[in-house]
Design a protein around this motif. Structure first.
Motif, mmCIF file in Angstrom:
data_model
loop_
_atom_site.group_PDB
_atom_site.id
_atom_site.type_symbol
_atom_site.label_atom_id
_atom_site.label_comp_id
_atom_site.label_asym_id
_atom_site.label_seq_id
_atom_site.Cartn_x
_atom_site.Cartn_y
_atom_site.Cartn_z
ATOM 1 N N ILE A 264 0.859 -1.185 0.000
ATOM 2 C CA ILE A 264 0.000 0.000 0.000
ATOM 3 C C ILE A 264 0.893 1.232 0.000
ATOM 4 O O ILE A 264 1.870 1.304 0.750
ATOM 5 C CB ILE A 264 -0.927 0.015 1.237
ATOM 6 N N LYS A 265 0.556 2.171 -0.832
ATOM 7 C CA LYS A 265 1.330 3.408 -0.885
ATOM 8 C C LYS A 265 1.173 4.174 0.422
ATOM 9 O O LYS A 265 0.072 4.302 0.956
ATOM 10 C CB LYS A 265 0.869 4.281 -2.057
ATOM 11 N N HIS A 266 2.298 4.652 0.927
ATOM 12 C CA HIS A 266 2.266 5.430 2.155
ATOM 13 C C HIS A 266 3.091 6.696 1.981
ATOM 14 O O HIS A 266 3.757 6.877 0.956
ATOM 15 C CB HIS A 266 2.805 4.604 3.321
ATOM 16 N N ASN A 267 3.042 7.547 2.950
ATOM 17 C CA ASN A 267 3.832 8.777 2.933
ATOM 18 C C ASN A 267 5.255 8.444 3.353
ATOM 19 O O ASN A 267 5.519 8.220 4.535
ATOM 20 C CB ASN A 267 3.203 9.821 3.859
ATOM 21 N N SER A 268 6.159 8.408 2.398
ATOM 22 C CA SER A 268 7.541 8.007 2.684
ATOM 23 C C SER A 268 8.285 9.035 3.537
ATOM 24 O O SER A 268 9.368 8.737 4.048
ATOM 25 C CB SER A 268 8.298 7.771 1.373
ATOM 26 N N ASP A 269 7.711 10.218 3.697
ATOM 27 C CA ASP A 269 8.337 11.236 4.535
ATOM 28 C C ASP A 269 8.053 11.020 6.017
ATOM 29 O O ASP A 269 8.662 11.670 6.871
ATOM 30 C CB ASP A 269 7.845 12.636 4.137
ATOM 31 N N LEU A 270 7.106 10.122 6.311
ATOM 32 C CA LEU A 270 6.735 9.874 7.696
ATOM 33 C C LEU A 270 7.369 8.571 8.197
ATOM 34 O O LEU A 270 7.463 7.602 7.449
ATOM 35 C CB LEU A 270 5.212 9.769 7.833
ATOM 36 N N PRO A 271 7.798 8.550 9.448
ATOM 37 C CA PRO A 271 8.364 7.307 9.999
ATOM 38 C C PRO A 271 7.281 6.263 10.173
ATOM 39 O O PRO A 271 6.100 6.594 10.379
ATOM 40 C CB PRO A 271 8.921 7.758 11.364
ATOM 41 N N LEU A 272 7.665 4.998 10.075
ATOM 42 C CA LEU A 272 6.700 3.911 10.223
ATOM 43 C C LEU A 272 6.498 3.601 11.704
ATOM 44 O O LEU A 272 6.890 2.544 12.213
ATOM 45 C CB LEU A 272 7.167 2.687 9.444
ATOM 46 N N LYS A 273 5.881 4.564 12.372
ATOM 47 C CA LYS A 273 5.551 4.433 13.787
ATOM 48 C C LYS A 273 4.055 4.656 13.962
ATOM 49 O O LYS A 273 3.428 5.372 13.189
ATOM 50 C CB LYS A 273 6.342 5.454 14.618
ATOM 51 N N LEU A 274 3.508 4.044 14.999
ATOM 52 C CA LEU A 274 2.074 4.162 15.242
ATOM 53 C C LEU A 274 1.744 5.525 15.836
ATOM 54 O O LEU A 274 2.426 6.012 16.732
ATOM 55 C CB LEU A 274 1.600 3.057 16.187
ATOM 56 N N HIS A 275 0.662 6.115 15.326
ATOM 57 C CA HIS A 275 0.174 7.401 15.829
ATOM 58 C C HIS A 275 -1.323 7.302 16.115
ATOM 59 O O HIS A 275 -2.057 6.582 15.442
ATOM 60 C CB HIS A 275 0.411 8.516 14.810
ATOM 61 N N TYR A 276 -1.762 8.042 17.135
ATOM 62 C CA TYR A 276 -3.188 8.179 17.371
ATOM 63 C C TYR A 276 -3.817 8.961 16.218
ATOM 64 O O TYR A 276 -3.174 9.807 15.604
ATOM 65 C CB TYR A 276 -3.457 8.922 18.678
ATOM 66 N N ASP A 277 -5.075 8.682 15.950
ATOM 67 C CA ASP A 277 -5.846 9.458 14.976
ATOM 68 C C ASP A 277 -6.560 10.571 15.728
ATOM 69 O O ASP A 277 -7.343 10.307 16.657
ATOM 70 C CB ASP A 277 -6.850 8.553 14.268
#
Length: 483
Positions: A264-277
């Motif tokens: 799935i395409k993701h924002n490569s500028d963001l780290p692959l860490k979990l964030h609250y919505d």
């Protein structure tokens, strides 16, 4: 982002992680995230096995306890929802989600998180109409009835999920949305599972609330498990352009289709860490007063009432919640053990009776957001005979506890210690814009409000101090001793 999706895990973490590592070797590509669609079986010790609604012959420790104890660490970031074969006492410690072990995150009763800009929503449990409108009243040690009803979904979680706006990339449920089979190849399914025929014919296969959510949001992907087979479907929005790709997977067994890898395409500028919505956090805050821990019928607000019934947050409301988290929505790595882990070499096989335990992760989350921990409410009911209740002149109910129940410090292994809430919220007088955040949209939200948002009528939460408990009169029925 490469994501591995697992059907029913049934505690076989070693096998699942080994399978992922073999896939990585063959393809030469790393898998960034593992998603498990329920029946995870996060059993830490023999006591947890007593909280699973399964036959004794299937009560096996499997391998999760190794990751809980620290003997092993999950080699890939893992998130999961609950199913109907779970150590419910452990998951009940984390109603809003949390780490069950390092690098393994549970989504709670329902939740929305993001990773790399990908928005993932999840709903734990399965649907049973007789418990649909009840509050979360169950607590360990469970009875023959509550050991099953504890994992049945409630109308509160569906109501909250319906308040969401915007695109949902991935939605997780354990049981299938009802009627989903007509969007795939039913003939192939019935060749593998002929006993589904009557349920499909009578439209009782799957969860009606899940299909309501699917047709409300039309997420890009919807993953399920529960029925122990692989099934794919494509659901097109009637009169619209949205499409949901549905996939159910099997349980973790040899020669079974239990794992699927997708990109799935993701924002490569963001780290692959979990964030609250942020929107989900705000919905939790705005609907906190709807939380019930009673077993009676519990209705959600409707358009014909005289109270607010749409809780889709405004920009100002999201800004207020963002301020509570200091403009940092990264989920903290704050896993802590709350019970002793299973030791296969230990000769003492005595089993401690499971009890309701407060988890410091939930305490921290509720303190920050300003909402109630259902376990605290259940403890208030359980020990209400030791509470002296009176109303003060401000129409706030004060409850003074016996010293045995109060503590100046949090002890997560004791079911009778109540953690003090932070007073930071009362000390806030205004919300100002953040100067340090690198995300421009968060900056805009932070600066959207310049008045005190912590003292309004929507703030319904228990103020827990070492020797005095206070909560609003309007919510007193939630804490009454009558179930």
């Amino acid at each position: 982002m490469r994501i591995a999706v697992e059907g029913c895990a049934h505690g076989e973490l070693d096998i699942i992680y080994e399978t992922i590592q073999e896939i990585e070797k063959v393809n030469g590509k790393k898998i960034d995230l593992l998603i498990c669609c329920g029946d995870f079986q996060a059993t830490r010790n023999l006591s947890d096995l007593k909280c699973m609604a399964i036959s004794d012959k299937y009560k096996d420790m499997r391998t999760f306890y190794k990751y809980y104890s620290g003997e092993k660490v999950a080699p890939v970031l893992t998130i999961f929802i609950g199913g109907n074969h779970e150590a419910s006492n452990y998951l009940q410690e984390l109603p809003y989600g949390g780490w069950v072990a390092p690098n393994i995150y549970y989504l709670g009763y329902a939740s929305v998180i993001t990773i790399g800009g990908i928005r993932i929503a999840g709903l734990s449990g399965i649907y049973k109409s007789q418990h649909w409108m009840q509050g979360h009243h169950e607590k360990p040690p469970y009875t023959e009835n509550t050991i099953r009803s504890v994992y049945h979904i409630r109308n509160l979680e569906i109501f909250r999920l319906k308040q969401l706006t915007g695109n949902i990339d991935i939605f997780l449920s354990h049981d299938w949305p009802s009627g989903i089979t007509k969007y795939g190849n039913e003939n192939v399914l019935l060749k593998e599972k002929p006993f589904f025929k009557n349920d499909i014919k009578n439209n009782v296969l799957g969860s009606p609330p899940s299909m309501e959510l699917l047709e409300h949001h039309y997420p890009s992907y919807w993953f399920s498990a529960h029925l122990h087979c692989k099934f794919a479907a494509l659901v097109n929005e009637k009169g619209g352009t949205r499409v949901t790709k549905f996939l159910a997977l099997d349980k973790c067994l040899p020669k079974r289709k239990f794992l699927q890898v997708l990109e799935i395409k993701h924002n490569s500028d963001l780290p692959l860490k979990l964030h609250y919505d942020l929107e989900w956090l705000t919905i939790l805050y705005l609907t906190n007063h709807l939380l019930s821990v009673k077993s009676g019928i519990h209705y959600m607000p409707g358009q014909y009432g005289n109270t607010r019934w749409v809780f889709t947050p405004t920009v100002e409301e999201k800004a207020m919640v963002l301020k509570k988290f200091n403009c940092d929505l990264e989920i903290p790595l704050n896993f802590t053990q709350t019970v002793k882990s299973y030791n296969p070499d230990c000769t003492d096989v005595s089993v401690v009776s499971p009890q309701l335990i407060l988890n410091s992760q939930t305490t921290q989350f509720c303190d920050t957001l300003g909402i109630d921990d259902p376990s605290v409410l259940l403890l208030l009911i359980q020990n209400s005979h030791e509470i002296s209740i009176s109303f003060d002149e401000d129409n706030v109910l004060s409850s003074t506890f016996d010293g045995k129940l109060a503590s100046d410090s949090f002890n997560p292994t004791s079911p009778l210690n109540l953690s003090p809430k932070s007073n930071n919220e009362e000390q806030e007088s205004e919300i100002s814009s953040s100067k340090d955040t690198t995300n421009e949209s968060l900056n805009n939200l932070s600066s959207a409000v310049n008045h005190d948002c912590t003292g309004d009528g929507d703030n319904h939460f228990i103020q827990i101090e070492p020797n005095c408990k206070k909560f609003k009169r309007r919510n007193y029925s939630i804490y009454s001793n009558t179930l």
